[in-house]
Design a protein around this motif. Sequence first.
Motif, PDB file in Angstrom:
ATOM      1  N   GLN A   1      -7.428  -1.260   5.676  1.00  0.00           N
ATOM      2  CA  GLN A   1      -6.310  -1.569   4.788  1.00  0.00           C
ATOM      3  C   GLN A   1      -5.661  -0.298   4.244  1.00  0.00           C
ATOM      4  O   GLN A   1      -5.322  -0.187   3.059  1.00  0.00           O
ATOM      5  CB  GLN A   1      -6.762  -2.474   3.625  1.00  0.00           C
ATOM      6  N   THR A   2      -5.525   0.703   5.120  1.00  0.00           N
ATOM      7  CA  THR A   2      -4.851   1.939   4.726  1.00  0.00           C
ATOM      8  C   THR A   2      -3.883   2.327   5.838  1.00  0.00           C
ATOM      9  O   THR A   2      -4.003   1.863   6.966  1.00  0.00           O
ATOM     10  CB  THR A   2      -5.851   3.106   4.563  1.00  0.00           C
TER      11      THR A   2
ATOM     12  N   ARG B   1       1.366   4.307  -2.713  1.00  0.00           N
ATOM     13  CA  ARG B   1       1.019   5.683  -2.343  1.00  0.00           C
ATOM     14  C   ARG B   1       2.178   6.639  -2.650  1.00  0.00           C
ATOM     15  O   ARG B   1       1.987   7.693  -3.262  1.00  0.00           O
ATOM     16  CB  ARG B   1       0.678   5.763  -0.844  1.00  0.00           C
TER      17      ARG B   1
ATOM     18  N   TYR C   1       0.839  -1.205   0.000  1.00  0.00           N
ATOM     19  CA  TYR C   1       0.000   0.000   0.000  1.00  0.00           C
ATOM     20  C   TYR C   1       0.873   1.253   0.000  1.00  0.00           C
ATOM     21  O   TYR C   1       0.668   2.175  -0.799  1.00  0.00           O
ATOM     22  CB  TYR C   1      -0.895  -0.017   1.244  1.00  0.00           C
TER      23      TYR C   1
END
Length: 474
Positions: free
Chosen positions: A253-254, A230, A226
Amino acid sequence: MDWEIVIGLEVHVQLNTLSKAFCSCKTTYGAPPNTQTCPVCLGYPGALPVLNRELVTSAVKAGLATHCKIRKRSGFARKNYFYPDLPKGYQISQYDDPICYDGYIEVPTESGNKKIGLIRIHMEEDAGKSMHGMDGTLIDLNRCGIPLLEIVSRPDIRSPQEAYSYLTTLKQLIRYIGISDCNMEEGSLRCDANLSVMPRGSNKFGTRTELKNMNSFRGVEKALTYEAKRQIEVLESGGTVVQETLLWNEQSQTAEPMRSKEESHDYRYFPEPDLVDVQLTDTMIDDIKKSMPELPGERLQRFIRQYKLSEEDGLVLTSERDIADYFEEAVHDFPDTALMNHWVRGEILRILKEKQLPIDQSPISPGRLKELLTYLIQKKITPQTAKTVLDAMAETGETAGKIIEKKGLMSISSLDELDSLIRDILQKHPAELEKYRQGKTQLFGFFMGQVMKATKGRADQKVTRQILDKYLNT
Ligand SMILES: [Zn+2]
């Protein structure tokens, strides 16, 4: 643009010493809150720490297992910060002279084994635990002063998958040398990650962020995937990455920003005045080396050589020290290593998985498995029966001999007995017999099946085949 991901990992391992790092309080997991504390770990003024020798021994073991250099003289330092679960207002840690440094571990990757460098392994104490509930926050100080090792990798990791593989290998090593159970759910292994991205081929690292709060190895892999995505998006849209600490949120899930990253000078490290330096001699290091077990890599190579196993079999059997020990005990003085490998890898691990038990709590001991397989190689039971007996052993805890006797499971290899049984079966299936004789020879399997059914799998296959062949093909 093609981007390269750069990852470094910081792993905290809680050691399984019986007492804490600097006092004699117990370290039992799950004890009622605040029952394992004393003036030293509660940070009472004037209480003095005393170093636990086992903490040093464990650190040296970890260093030796990871090809680190061992520093013969290393000191402790205070890492100052305020948090409600840290009553002293500082953590005793190590700063510029960690006990182990400059090592590596070999990690399997898609393109073969890769060496991931270790910057350092240092000793420190854990903080307490804040428990945030409906009625506010409660503090449990049982964890205060539990010994930890912090293992810091070089930024040599190039993908989230490699990070996963690094963690798996590190955990296996630590469990092998027996200094921690590395149970992530109980917090005895925790991992923080640093990640940055740079154009492929560049030698200048980008700005990194730190990720915290990942609760499983898969969680680490996901969080890194992730965060890499990003950062690449930020850079490709013309922005800049801010150096900060992010908290991984497993539910959404961040990763969410927690605070701007502090630098080590924010902690005002200074030498711990209440403890003398740790001094090690060559003899002490040698003694620790001698007390260490064979490590997984060496054991794998020996298993492949000594027991003529495939690499795949070897990897499964040496994946954990207890599995390797089980196999070696079972195969000792047993004539057929391939058969033993087949049964441990297949049947024993299957039963343990079904029962969700670790192998050291296996309902079937290595000795009892050996007894069962001895019946099999002496042809006193058929392979089919052996599986039935094994399952019964797992359920009842009885020996193979007892189950075979009680249930009358000895194999039938007597020619006379099988001959009359087979003639009987052929008589009962005239239609199939006719078809077979007209050329439908795949019905051989049907007749084998009928014999096995009638004998509950006890008929000796070879003898049955011979007799069937006699009646069907002549
Ligand atoms: Zn204490």
